[in-house]
Design a protein around this motif. Sequence first.
Motif, PDB file in Angstrom:
ATOM      1  N   ALA A  87      42.649  45.863  29.456  1.00  0.00           N
ATOM      2  CA  ALA A  87      43.610  45.284  30.397  1.00  0.00           C
ATOM      3  C   ALA A  87      42.942  44.690  31.632  1.00  0.00           C
ATOM      4  CB  ALA A  87      44.622  46.348  30.821  1.00  0.00           C
ATOM      5  N   LEU A  88      41.736  45.131  31.952  1.00  0.00           N
ATOM      6  CA  LEU A  88      41.109  44.720  33.210  1.00  0.00           C
ATOM      7  C   LEU A  88      40.838  43.212  33.303  1.00  0.00           C
ATOM      8  CD1 LEU A  88      40.448  46.447  35.666  1.00  0.00           C
ATOM      9  CD2 LEU A  88      38.060  46.448  34.936  1.00  0.00           C
ATOM     10  N   PRO A  89      40.318  42.538  32.254  1.00  0.00           N
ATOM     11  CA  PRO A  89      40.150  41.087  32.368  1.00  0.00           C
ATOM     12  C   PRO A  89      41.464  40.350  32.555  1.00  0.00           C
ATOM     13  CG  PRO A  89      38.921  41.950  30.493  1.00  0.00           C
ATOM     14  CD  PRO A  89      39.795  43.058  30.978  1.00  0.00           C
ATOM     15  N   LEU A  90      42.517  40.839  31.913  1.00  0.00           N
ATOM     16  CA  LEU A  90      43.826  40.213  32.102  1.00  0.00           C
ATOM     17  C   LEU A  90      44.298  40.384  33.535  1.00  0.00           C
ATOM     18  CD1 LEU A  90      45.468  41.447  28.778  1.00  0.00           C
ATOM     19  CD2 LEU A  90      44.577  39.160  29.266  1.00  0.00           C
ATOM     20  N   ALA A  91      44.030  41.567  34.101  1.00  0.00           N
ATOM     21  CA  ALA A  91      44.385  41.798  35.499  1.00  0.00           C
ATOM     22  C   ALA A  91      43.631  40.846  36.419  1.00  0.00           C
ATOM     23  CB  ALA A  91      44.083  43.245  35.868  1.00  0.00           C
ATOM     24  N   ALA A  92      42.357  40.590  36.106  1.00  0.00           N
ATOM     25  CA  ALA A  92      41.562  39.667  36.919  1.00  0.00           C
ATOM     26  C   ALA A  92      42.127  38.252  36.852  1.00  0.00           C
ATOM     27  CB  ALA A  92      40.109  39.679  36.443  1.00  0.00           C
ATOM     28  N   ALA A 117      36.556  51.487  19.040  1.00  0.00           N
ATOM     29  CA  ALA A 117      37.539  51.342  20.116  1.00  0.00           C
ATOM     30  C   ALA A 117      36.881  51.480  21.484  1.00  0.00           C
ATOM     31  CB  ALA A 117      38.651  52.373  19.953  1.00  0.00           C
ATOM     32  N   LEU A 118      36.047  52.496  21.654  1.00  0.00           N
ATOM     33  CA  LEU A 118      35.385  52.698  22.940  1.00  0.00           C
ATOM     34  C   LEU A 118      34.374  51.591  23.231  1.00  0.00           C
ATOM     35  CD1 LEU A 118      34.865  56.563  22.813  1.00  0.00           C
ATOM     36  CD2 LEU A 118      36.444  55.297  24.290  1.00  0.00           C
ATOM     37  N   GLY A 119      33.703  51.110  22.180  1.00  0.00           N
ATOM     38  CA  GLY A 119      32.776  50.003  22.367  1.00  0.00           C
ATOM     39  C   GLY A 119      33.490  48.741  22.827  1.00  0.00           C
ATOM     40  N   LEU A 120      34.600  48.446  22.184  1.00  0.00           N
ATOM     41  CA  LEU A 120      35.396  47.288  22.597  1.00  0.00           C
ATOM     42  C   LEU A 120      35.925  47.461  24.017  1.00  0.00           C
ATOM     43  CD1 LEU A 120      37.486  46.518  19.379  1.00  0.00           C
ATOM     44  CD2 LEU A 120      35.854  44.971  20.484  1.00  0.00           C
ATOM     45  N   GLY A 121      36.428  48.674  24.309  1.00  0.00           N
ATOM     46  CA  GLY A 121      36.942  48.933  25.650  1.00  0.00           C
ATOM     47  C   GLY A 121      35.878  48.741  26.711  1.00  0.00           C
ATOM     48  N   ALA A 122      34.651  49.208  26.431  1.00  0.00           N
ATOM     49  CA  ALA A 122      33.555  49.050  27.385  1.00  0.00           C
ATOM     50  C   ALA A 122      33.191  47.573  27.567  1.00  0.00           C
ATOM     51  CB  ALA A 122      32.336  49.842  26.917  1.00  0.00           C
ATOM     52  N   ALA A 123      33.194  46.821  26.464  1.00  0.00           N
ATOM     53  CA  ALA A 123      32.877  45.395  26.548  1.00  0.00           C
ATOM     54  C   ALA A 123      33.927  44.645  27.364  1.00  0.00           C
ATOM     55  CB  ALA A 123      32.779  44.798  25.144  1.00  0.00           C
ATOM     56  N   TRP A 124      35.198  44.935  27.098  1.00  0.00           N
ATOM     57  CA  TRP A 124      36.274  44.301  27.863  1.00  0.00           C
ATOM     58  C   TRP A 124      36.200  44.714  29.337  1.00  0.00           C
ATOM     59  CZ3 TRP A 124      38.425  40.183  26.212  1.00  0.00           C
ATOM     60  CH2 TRP A 124      38.742  40.002  24.860  1.00  0.00           C
ATOM     61  N   PHE A 125      35.891  45.988  29.587  1.00  0.00           N
ATOM     62  CA  PHE A 125      35.775  46.459  30.966  1.00  0.00           C
ATOM     63  C   PHE A 125      34.678  45.694  31.705  1.00  0.00           C
ATOM     64  CE2 PHE A 125      34.136  49.095  34.351  1.00  0.00           C
ATOM     65  CZ  PHE A 125      35.259  49.667  34.921  1.00  0.00           C
ATOM     66  N   ALA A 126      33.528  45.492  31.054  1.00  0.00           N
ATOM     67  CA  ALA A 126      32.424  44.765  31.683  1.00  0.00           C
ATOM     68  C   ALA A 126      32.835  43.329  32.009  1.00  0.00           C
ATOM     69  CB  ALA A 126      31.202  44.770  30.767  1.00  0.00           C
ATOM     70  N   ILE A 127      33.547  42.700  31.081  1.00  0.00           N
ATOM     71  CA  ILE A 127      34.040  41.335  31.338  1.00  0.00           C
ATOM     72  C   ILE A 127      35.001  41.332  32.519  1.00  0.00           C
ATOM     73  CG2 ILE A 127      35.425  39.451  30.381  1.00  0.00           C
ATOM     74  CD1 ILE A 127      34.298  40.242  27.627  1.00  0.00           C
ATOM     75  N   GLY A 128      35.897  42.328  32.548  1.00  0.00           N
ATOM     76  CA  GLY A 128      36.857  42.408  33.645  1.00  0.00           C
ATOM     77  C   GLY A 128      36.183  42.623  34.983  1.00  0.00           C
ATOM     78  N   ALA A 129      35.164  43.486  35.028  1.00  0.00           N
ATOM     79  CA  ALA A 129      34.440  43.727  36.278  1.00  0.00           C
ATOM     80  C   ALA A 129      33.757  42.451  36.754  1.00  0.00           C
ATOM     81  CB  ALA A 129      33.422  44.844  36.075  1.00  0.00           C
ATOM     82  N   TRP A 130      33.156  41.724  35.827  1.00  0.00           N
ATOM     83  CA  TRP A 130      32.504  40.455  36.178  1.00  0.00           C
ATOM     84  C   TRP A 130      33.528  39.464  36.734  1.00  0.00           C
ATOM     85  CZ3 TRP A 130      33.104  35.445  34.295  1.00  0.00           C
ATOM     86  CH2 TRP A 130      32.126  34.530  34.698  1.00  0.00           C
ATOM     87  N   MET A 131      34.695  39.374  36.094  1.00  0.00           N
ATOM     88  CA  MET A 131      35.738  38.443  36.543  1.00  0.00           C
ATOM     89  C   MET A 131      36.283  38.824  37.914  1.00  0.00           C
ATOM     90  SD  MET A 131      37.764  37.888  32.932  1.00  0.00           S
ATOM     91  CE  MET A 131      39.048  36.874  33.667  1.00  0.00           C
ATOM     92  N   LEU A 132      36.411  40.123  38.167  1.00  0.00           N
ATOM     93  CA  LEU A 132      36.892  40.568  39.475  1.00  0.00           C
ATOM     94  C   LEU A 132      35.877  40.228  40.568  1.00  0.00           C
ATOM     95  CD1 LEU A 132      38.398  44.027  38.473  1.00  0.00           C
ATOM     96  CD2 LEU A 132      39.678  42.077  39.387  1.00  0.00           C
ATOM     97  N   GLU A 133      34.593  40.355  40.260  1.00  0.00           N
ATOM     98  CA  GLU A 133      33.577  39.984  41.237  1.00  0.00           C
ATOM     99  C   GLU A 133      33.588  38.487  41.523  1.00  0.00           C
ATOM    100  OE1 GLU A 133      31.397  41.690  43.272  1.00  0.00           O
ATOM    101  OE2 GLU A 133      32.779  43.270  42.647  1.00  0.00           O
ATOM    102  N   ARG A 134      33.800  37.685  40.460  1.00  0.00           N
ATOM    103  CA  ARG A 134      33.874  36.242  40.666  1.00  0.00           C
ATOM    104  C   ARG A 134      35.095  35.879  41.521  1.00  0.00           C
ATOM    105  NH1 ARG A 134      30.146  37.664  38.738  1.00  0.00           N
ATOM    106  NH2 ARG A 134      29.650  37.545  40.942  1.00  0.00           N
ATOM    107  N   PHE A 135      36.191  36.570  41.301  1.00  0.00           N
ATOM    108  CA  PHE A 135      37.386  36.349  42.122  1.00  0.00           C
ATOM    109  C   PHE A 135      37.096  36.680  43.582  1.00  0.00           C
ATOM    110  CE2 PHE A 135      41.014  38.169  44.318  1.00  0.00           C
ATOM    111  CZ  PHE A 135      41.954  37.160  44.208  1.00  0.00           C
ATOM    112  N   ALA A 136      36.450  37.823  43.823  1.00  0.00           N
ATOM    113  CA  ALA A 136      36.147  38.228  45.194  1.00  0.00           C
ATOM    114  C   ALA A 136      35.211  37.231  45.869  1.00  0.00           C
ATOM    115  CB  ALA A 136      35.533  39.629  45.193  1.00  0.00           C
ATOM    116  N   GLU A 137      34.209  36.757  45.126  1.00  0.00           N
ATOM    117  CA  GLU A 137      33.284  35.769  45.690  1.00  0.00           C
ATOM    118  C   GLU A 137      34.019  34.489  46.065  1.00  0.00           C
ATOM    119  OE1 GLU A 137      30.089  35.807  46.563  1.00  0.00           O
ATOM    120  OE2 GLU A 137      30.093  37.972  46.177  1.00  0.00           O
ATOM    121  N   ALA A 138      34.904  34.036  45.192  1.00  0.00           N
ATOM    122  CA  ALA A 138      35.672  32.815  45.490  1.00  0.00           C
ATOM    123  C   ALA A 138      36.549  33.017  46.712  1.00  0.00           C
ATOM    124  CB  ALA A 138      36.516  32.435  44.274  1.00  0.00           C
ATOM    125  N   ALA A 139      37.157  34.211  46.821  1.00  0.00           N
ATOM    126  CA  ALA A 139      38.012  34.492  47.982  1.00  0.00           C
ATOM    127  C   ALA A 139      37.204  34.519  49.270  1.00  0.00           C
ATOM    128  CB  ALA A 139      38.727  35.823  47.764  1.00  0.00           C
TER     129      ALA A 139
END
Length: 275
Positions: A165-170, A244-266
Amino acid sequence: MASPDVLLRARPSSVRIFTRAVRTGLGDLRTNYTWWSWSSGWLLRCLMEVAFFGLIGLLLQSRDATYFLLIGRGLFVGVAETMWVIQSTAWERGTGTLPLLVSAPGRAWPAFAGRSTQWLPSAVTTSLVSLVVLPPLFGFATTAEGLVASVLAAVVSVVASYGFALPLAALVLRRPSWRNAASNVTHNVMGLVCGALVPVAFWPAPVQWFAQIFPVTHSLRGLRAVLDGDPDAWGALAVGFAVALGLGAAWFAIGAWMLERFAEAARHGTIDLDA
């Protein structure tokens, strides 16, 4: 002017930020719910939802369909709750905390991710109660192996889906008006194709491939193997949980990266934080 070394020491670590954010999120959860309002309101509503799908199986006069729907929807109801991560991340704009989060020292993603963990305890409990309480009411016995598998499946499915859910939240942070639509569309599509309501094999091959991106597809497959008494059930469960946990970790990493990019843009003024 402070030296770079002083500024570096003043910058809190990501672990510390995440831990404090988790505590804040749990505080939000306690504010939103009391034990009475949660159990008589949210939990009861979810149990009625799962029971509704079980009644469809009874209407079809199929014991196999009844059990299939009870287990599938029972596990998935917690996963659907986890999609509230999308809305709660976007709420930072409405509460006026978003400018503070992106301007504070340290990385932004631990703050967003930690706050979103507030949904995990409720989601795990909702799934577990649904899996343990409802099948016996429909005439299905719960074994010790089934109970262990259900506990593990509830935890793995919710935690892995939180990462998903984290990348979608980003994404929704950039378009907060999409928050409810994004959450509802995501969990409805996921529920249709992940094996909760119909077997994944029911769908055409492209849809079956698409279903593999969702962590719950794999954890649910492993849980069903144990509950159905397959010969290599625990092997299938271990594989399902690992994927499932591997996919969740991969999606989480993508979401964290996207949130950082959002913060940098802001921080560079390319996003209107008041919108």
